[in-house]
Design a protein around this motif. Structure first.
Motif, PDB file in Angstrom:
ATOM      1  N   PHE A  29       0.802  -1.225   0.000  1.00  0.00           N
ATOM      2  CA  PHE A  29       0.000   0.000   0.000  1.00  0.00           C
ATOM      3  C   PHE A  29       0.835   1.274   0.000  1.00  0.00           C
ATOM      4  N   LEU A  30       2.164   1.132   0.057  1.00  0.00           N
ATOM      5  CA  LEU A  30       3.045   2.301   0.169  1.00  0.00           C
ATOM      6  C   LEU A  30       2.865   3.296  -0.980  1.00  0.00           C
ATOM      7  N   HIS A  31       2.617   2.780  -2.180  1.00  0.00           N
ATOM      8  CA  HIS A  31       2.489   3.670  -3.335  1.00  0.00           C
ATOM      9  C   HIS A  31       1.041   4.088  -3.556  1.00  0.00           C
ATOM     10  N   ARG A  32       0.215   3.881  -2.551  1.00  0.00           N
ATOM     11  CA  ARG A  32      -1.192   4.273  -2.578  1.00  0.00           C
ATOM     12  C   ARG A  32      -1.920   3.798  -3.831  1.00  0.00           C
ATOM     13  N   PRO A  33      -1.979   2.473  -4.019  1.00  0.00           N
ATOM     14  CA  PRO A  33      -2.685   1.933  -5.177  1.00  0.00           C
ATOM     15  C   PRO A  33      -4.188   2.220  -5.054  1.00  0.00           C
ATOM     16  N   LYS A  34      -4.847   2.258  -6.196  1.00  0.00           N
ATOM     17  CA  LYS A  34      -6.291   2.479  -6.170  1.00  0.00           C
ATOM     18  C   LYS A  34      -7.040   1.157  -6.096  1.00  0.00           C
ATOM     19  N   LEU A  35      -6.275   0.083  -6.330  1.00  0.00           N
ATOM     20  CA  LEU A  35      -6.894  -1.235  -6.399  1.00  0.00           C
ATOM     21  C   LEU A  35      -5.942  -2.247  -5.759  1.00  0.00           C
ATOM     22  N   LEU A  36      -6.478  -3.036  -4.841  1.00  0.00           N
ATOM     23  CA  LEU A  36      -5.651  -4.039  -4.154  1.00  0.00           C
ATOM     24  C   LEU A  36      -6.142  -5.439  -4.510  1.00  0.00           C
ATOM     25  N   PHE A  37      -5.208  -6.310  -4.862  1.00  0.00           N
ATOM     26  CA  PHE A  37      -5.531  -7.721  -5.020  1.00  0.00           C
ATOM     27  C   PHE A  37      -4.938  -8.471  -3.833  1.00  0.00           C
ATOM     28  N   LEU A  38      -5.779  -9.128  -3.070  1.00  0.00           N
ATOM     29  CA  LEU A  38      -5.288  -9.873  -1.916  1.00  0.00           C
ATOM     30  C   LEU A  38      -5.570 -11.348  -2.142  1.00  0.00           C
ATOM     31  N   ASP A  39      -4.510 -12.131  -2.255  1.00  0.00           N
ATOM     32  CA  ASP A  39      -4.665 -13.552  -2.524  1.00  0.00           C
ATOM     33  C   ASP A  39      -4.411 -14.327  -1.235  1.00  0.00           C
ATOM     34  N   GLU A  40      -5.466 -14.797  -0.631  1.00  0.00           N
ATOM     35  CA  GLU A  40      -5.400 -15.542   0.631  1.00  0.00           C
ATOM     36  C   GLU A  40      -4.545 -14.855   1.691  1.00  0.00           C
ATOM     37  N   ASN A  59      -9.972  -0.289   2.762  1.00  0.00           N
ATOM     38  CA  ASN A  59     -11.131  -0.180   1.885  1.00  0.00           C
ATOM     39  C   ASN A  59     -11.934   1.087   2.189  1.00  0.00           C
ATOM     40  N   ARG A  60     -12.018   1.410   3.471  1.00  0.00           N
ATOM     41  CA  ARG A  60     -12.772   2.598   3.858  1.00  0.00           C
ATOM     42  C   ARG A  60     -12.107   3.876   3.351  1.00  0.00           C
ATOM     43  N   GLN A  61     -10.794   3.796   3.123  1.00  0.00           N
ATOM     44  CA  GLN A  61     -10.096   4.963   2.563  1.00  0.00           C
ATOM     45  C   GLN A  61     -10.345   5.113   1.067  1.00  0.00           C
ATOM     46  N   GLY A  62     -11.164   4.224   0.513  1.00  0.00           N
ATOM     47  CA  GLY A  62     -11.531   4.362  -0.892  1.00  0.00           C
ATOM     48  C   GLY A  62     -10.826   3.409  -1.834  1.00  0.00           C
ATOM     49  N   VAL A  63     -10.029   2.493  -1.288  1.00  0.00           N
ATOM     50  CA  VAL A  63      -9.313   1.539  -2.125  1.00  0.00           C
ATOM     51  C   VAL A  63     -10.239   0.363  -2.449  1.00  0.00           C
ATOM     52  N   SER A  64     -10.307   0.013  -3.722  1.00  0.00           N
ATOM     53  CA  SER A  64     -11.082  -1.167  -4.080  1.00  0.00           C
ATOM     54  C   SER A  64     -10.255  -2.403  -3.772  1.00  0.00           C
ATOM     55  N   VAL A  65     -10.934  -3.465  -3.366  1.00  0.00           N
ATOM     56  CA  VAL A  65     -10.208  -4.680  -3.008  1.00  0.00           C
ATOM     57  C   VAL A  65     -10.849  -5.891  -3.669  1.00  0.00           C
ATOM     58  N   ILE A  66     -10.011  -6.724  -4.259  1.00  0.00           N
ATOM     59  CA  ILE A  66     -10.481  -8.047  -4.690  1.00  0.00           C
ATOM     60  C   ILE A  66      -9.787  -9.062  -3.796  1.00  0.00           C
ATOM     61  N   LEU A  67     -10.591  -9.793  -3.048  1.00  0.00           N
ATOM     62  CA  LEU A  67     -10.059 -10.692  -2.027  1.00  0.00           C
ATOM     63  C   LEU A  67     -10.322 -12.130  -2.441  1.00  0.00           C
ATOM     64  N   THR A  68      -9.234 -12.867  -2.661  1.00  0.00           N
ATOM     65  CA  THR A  68      -9.378 -14.295  -2.945  1.00  0.00           C
ATOM     66  C   THR A  68      -9.140 -15.042  -1.657  1.00  0.00           C
ATOM     67  N   THR A  69     -10.012 -15.956  -1.332  1.00  0.00           N
ATOM     68  CA  THR A  69      -9.811 -16.667  -0.067  1.00  0.00           C
ATOM     69  C   THR A  69     -10.574 -17.976  -0.045  1.00  0.00           C
ATOM     70  N   HIS A  70     -10.133 -18.878   0.828  1.00  0.00           N
ATOM     71  CA  HIS A  70     -10.900 -20.089   1.107  1.00  0.00           C
ATOM     72  C   HIS A  70     -11.554 -19.967   2.472  1.00  0.00           C
ATOM     73  N   ASP A  71     -11.227 -18.878   3.174  1.00  0.00           N
ATOM     74  CA  ASP A  71     -11.723 -18.711   4.535  1.00  0.00           C
ATOM     75  C   ASP A  71     -13.045 -17.960   4.502  1.00  0.00           C
ATOM     76  N   MET A  72     -14.125 -18.668   4.751  1.00  0.00           N
ATOM     77  CA  MET A  72     -15.437 -18.049   4.621  1.00  0.00           C
ATOM     78  C   MET A  72     -15.684 -16.999   5.705  1.00  0.00           C
ATOM     79  N   ASP A  73     -14.928 -17.096   6.793  1.00  0.00           N
ATOM     80  CA  ASP A  73     -15.056 -16.050   7.823  1.00  0.00           C
ATOM     81  C   ASP A  73     -14.557 -14.715   7.270  1.00  0.00           C
ATOM     82  N   ASP A  74     -13.488 -14.768   6.427  1.00  0.00           N
ATOM     83  CA  ASP A  74     -13.014 -13.549   5.762  1.00  0.00           C
ATOM     84  C   ASP A  74     -14.163 -12.920   4.979  1.00  0.00           C
TER      85      ASP A  74
END
Lengths: 286, 328
Positions: free
Chosen positions: B171-182, B203-218
């Motif tokens: 997040f250091l370069h302030r991306p507008k979109l984050l991909f989080l893989d597990e 996310n609340r700061q306005g960053v879009s997130v695509i979250l890949t996960t197997h953890d349904m609690d996430d």
């Protein structure tokens, strides 16, 4: 109108120079960090470097023993051959240290960590080169330098400005040729990680080959290391120029002195191959 | 305009078929047999700025292929893909300068270096202006409580600590979109909660997130919208509740009996689990309301405690995978 064009050209050149400076700064940062990381294991580094110095030094003892027994090699004396040996090893040590990131590329691609390089807004080749500067190669570097200095001293060659320039050119040019071979080896990994031995043979075989004058080899072999992999251009020809010896193959003196330029050209060609490999990776992902 | 527009994306891979044994390996050298695998079989979706989308599906469903295409690593065979107005693989450097990617299984930090050095190097790589860099870094350090970790070499960090540092690094370069893989894989409970909290805050700061996960609690904790993919096709795109409703309306009533041997029966509910004093009943809220069922049960049996819950999302997802015929 013309002045406008000139200004635009200037601006473009300025932008290009800024780009190069920017890349050089990042490379410097990478290398500084790589050195700092290696210095965390200082004892290991010292032992590796000394070991490297000794193990490559034994090789030269073998050559010395041969010359002690047979006197000369098709008209080449031991001090003359020492120039070849020293130059090639100094070049190779530089390439091994600087292109280490390409040399270990198969691991990077196997682990999938190559993707990370693609996710950063920088040249892939620059990031590859910046992965590691392997310091222990300093062992071979000094070993080669000692042999080179001894050979020159035994021949009574005065180190004039033009000799030094040609020797430096040959060393840098040679480092480019070997670095190019490491780049080719890495490029091949985009297709298969199993057959890199082919390039390895050329790289290490090239080091062995270029330790001796070209004239002792067969024609086809000589051509391979002249035209395909231009090792002759960074050892044989410049050394003739340093020795002031006439080439039995009949090349002019100026050509011999400028031949090391083939090194950077070869390297540039291998970078093109590398880019082709990266494009292939983009469409296959493995 | 949507931040991500994906239309009919198709990607196939050629997979070399290895033959067994030494003889097979030798034969493989001469003639390579390969088969084609369709990793993405025409997927389409759009995503707006600021969304937090959960991307789920079984292993091999095509999740990472999608993420690799969206992040510019892979080129699809066909289809349209526009991210922030760009075709990712056509403008790699410009594109990746505006996205952040975290792989839970791997770190992007330099193994032998203190965390802070990795951060500084990333500043150089992304050409972040010094003042902006310091502001973002200090903000992240305060938010994720990284101060005590900054001088530690990455190899000495625990998995949870490393994950926090990796999140900050992405997040250091302030991306507008984050991909989080597990991003929570292998983390202990406390670390998982912390990581989820940071994702929510980013996310609340306005960053879009695509979250890949197997953890349904996430998913339950973070995502209002999920994309469910299997065998290269999107099976569901919508809110978690809608997915639940689509699969089954059933809810569950868990009761704690005063006496273990009590036999419980009800015409509108079905006992699906019995575990000592704990009993789980499933009922359809269209047939009988939770209130009515509870009233009836408490009148008839001696109950110490009870609560109503939704079937776990795992069961729902497993049911969909199962119906699709995927062996899990």
């Amino acid at each position: 109108m013309r002045r406008g064009l000139g200004q635009r050209g200037l601006r473009r050149v300025a932008a290009l120079l800024a780009d190069i400076g920017d890349g050089a700064r990042l490379y410097g940062r990478y290398i500084a960090l790589s050195i700092r990381a290696q210095m965390q294991y200082r004892a290991s580094f010292i032992m590796l470097a000394v070991g490297h110095f000794l193990s490559t030094g034994i090789e030269f003892l073998g050559i010395w023993a041969l010359f002690a027994r047979f006197g000369d090699l098709k008209g080449w004396s031991l001090p003359e051959v020492s120039l070849f040996y020293g130059l090639v090893n100094v070049s190779f040590a530089l390439a091994e240290a600087a292109a280490r990131g390409f040399d270990t590329f198969d691991g990077l691609i196997r682990s999938g960590d190559f993707d990370r390089l693609l996710l950063r807004p920088r040249s892939i080749a620059l990031q590859m080169a910046g992965r590691e500067l392997q310091l222990m190669r300093i062992g071979r570097f000094f070993q080669g330098l000692v042999v080179l200095a001894w050979g020159a001293a035994a021949l009574g060659l005065p180190w004039t400005v033009d000799r030094i320039a040609i020797a430096l050119g040959a060393i840098v040019g040679g480092a480019f040729v070997f670095a190019g071979l490491f780049v080719l080896q890495a490029t091949l990994c985009f297709w298969t990680v199993e057959s890199i031995e082919i390039i390895n043979t050329t790289t290490y075989g090239g080091v062995e080959t270029a330790q001796f004058p070209l004239t002792i080899y067969r024609d086809w072999f000589r051509r391979f290391f002249t035209y395909l992999v231009p090792l002759a251009s960074v050892t044989y020809f410049p050394i003739l120029a340093i020795l002031g010896r006439d080439d039995p193959l009949g090349t002019p003196h100026l050509f011999q002195a400028l031949a090391p330029l083939a090194g950077p050209l070869f390297f540039a060609a291998t970078l093109q191959a590398w880019r082709f490999g990266v494009r292939h990776y983009h469409s296959t992902g493995s | 305009m949507p931040q991500i527009e994906v239309e009919n994306l198709v990607k196939t891979f050629r997979v070399a078929e290895r033959q067994a044994g030494t003889w097979g390996a030798l034969k493989g050298l001469l003639q390579r047999r390969s088969r084609t695998v369709r990793a993405l079989d025409g997927i389409s979706f759009t995503m707006e700025v600021g969304e937090l989308v959960g991307y789920i599906g079984p292993n091999g469903a095509g999740k990472s292929t999608t993420v690799k295409i969206l992040s510019g690593i892979l080129i699809p065979d066909s289809g349209r893909c526009v991210v922030m107005g760009r075709i990712p693989w056509k403008a790699r450097t410009a594109h990746v300068a505006e996205i952040g990617v975290v792989f839970g299984q791997r770190t992007q930090l330099w193994w032998d270096l203190p965390v802070i050095e990795s951060f500084d190097l990333l500043r150089e790589i992304y050409r972040i202006p010094p003042r902006e860099y310091l502001r973002t870094r200090d903000e992240l350090v305060a938010m994720m409580r990284l101060e005590p970790l900054l001088d530690t070499p990455v190899r000495q960090l625990s998995l949870g600590q490393r994950m926090r540092c990796d999140l900050a690094a992405a997040f250091l370069h302030r991306p507008k979109l984050l991909f989080l893989d597990e991003p929570t894989i292998g983390l202990d409970a406390a670390s998982k909660l912390a990581v989820r909290d940071y994702i929510k805050r980013l996310n609340r700061q306005g960053v879009s997130v695509i979250l890949t996960t197997h953890d349904m609690d996430d998913i339950e904790a973070l995502c209002r919208r999920i994309l469910l993919i299997n065998r290269g096709r999107i099976l569901f795109d919508g809110a978690l509740e809608a997915l639940r409703a689509q699969v089954s309306r059933d809810r569950q009533l868990v009761i704690v009996l005063a006496h273990e041997e009590t036999w419980v029966e009800d015409p509108d509910a079905q006992v699906i689990r019995r575990n000592g004093h704990h009993l789980t009943l499933r009922f359809d809220p269209e047939r009988i309301s939770a209130a009515d069922l509870i009233a009836r049960i408490t009148a008839r049996y001696e109950i110490r405690d009870l609560y109503v819950e939704n079937p776990p999302i795992e069961e729902i997802v497993a049911q969909i995978y199962y119906e699709e015929g995927t062996a899990l």
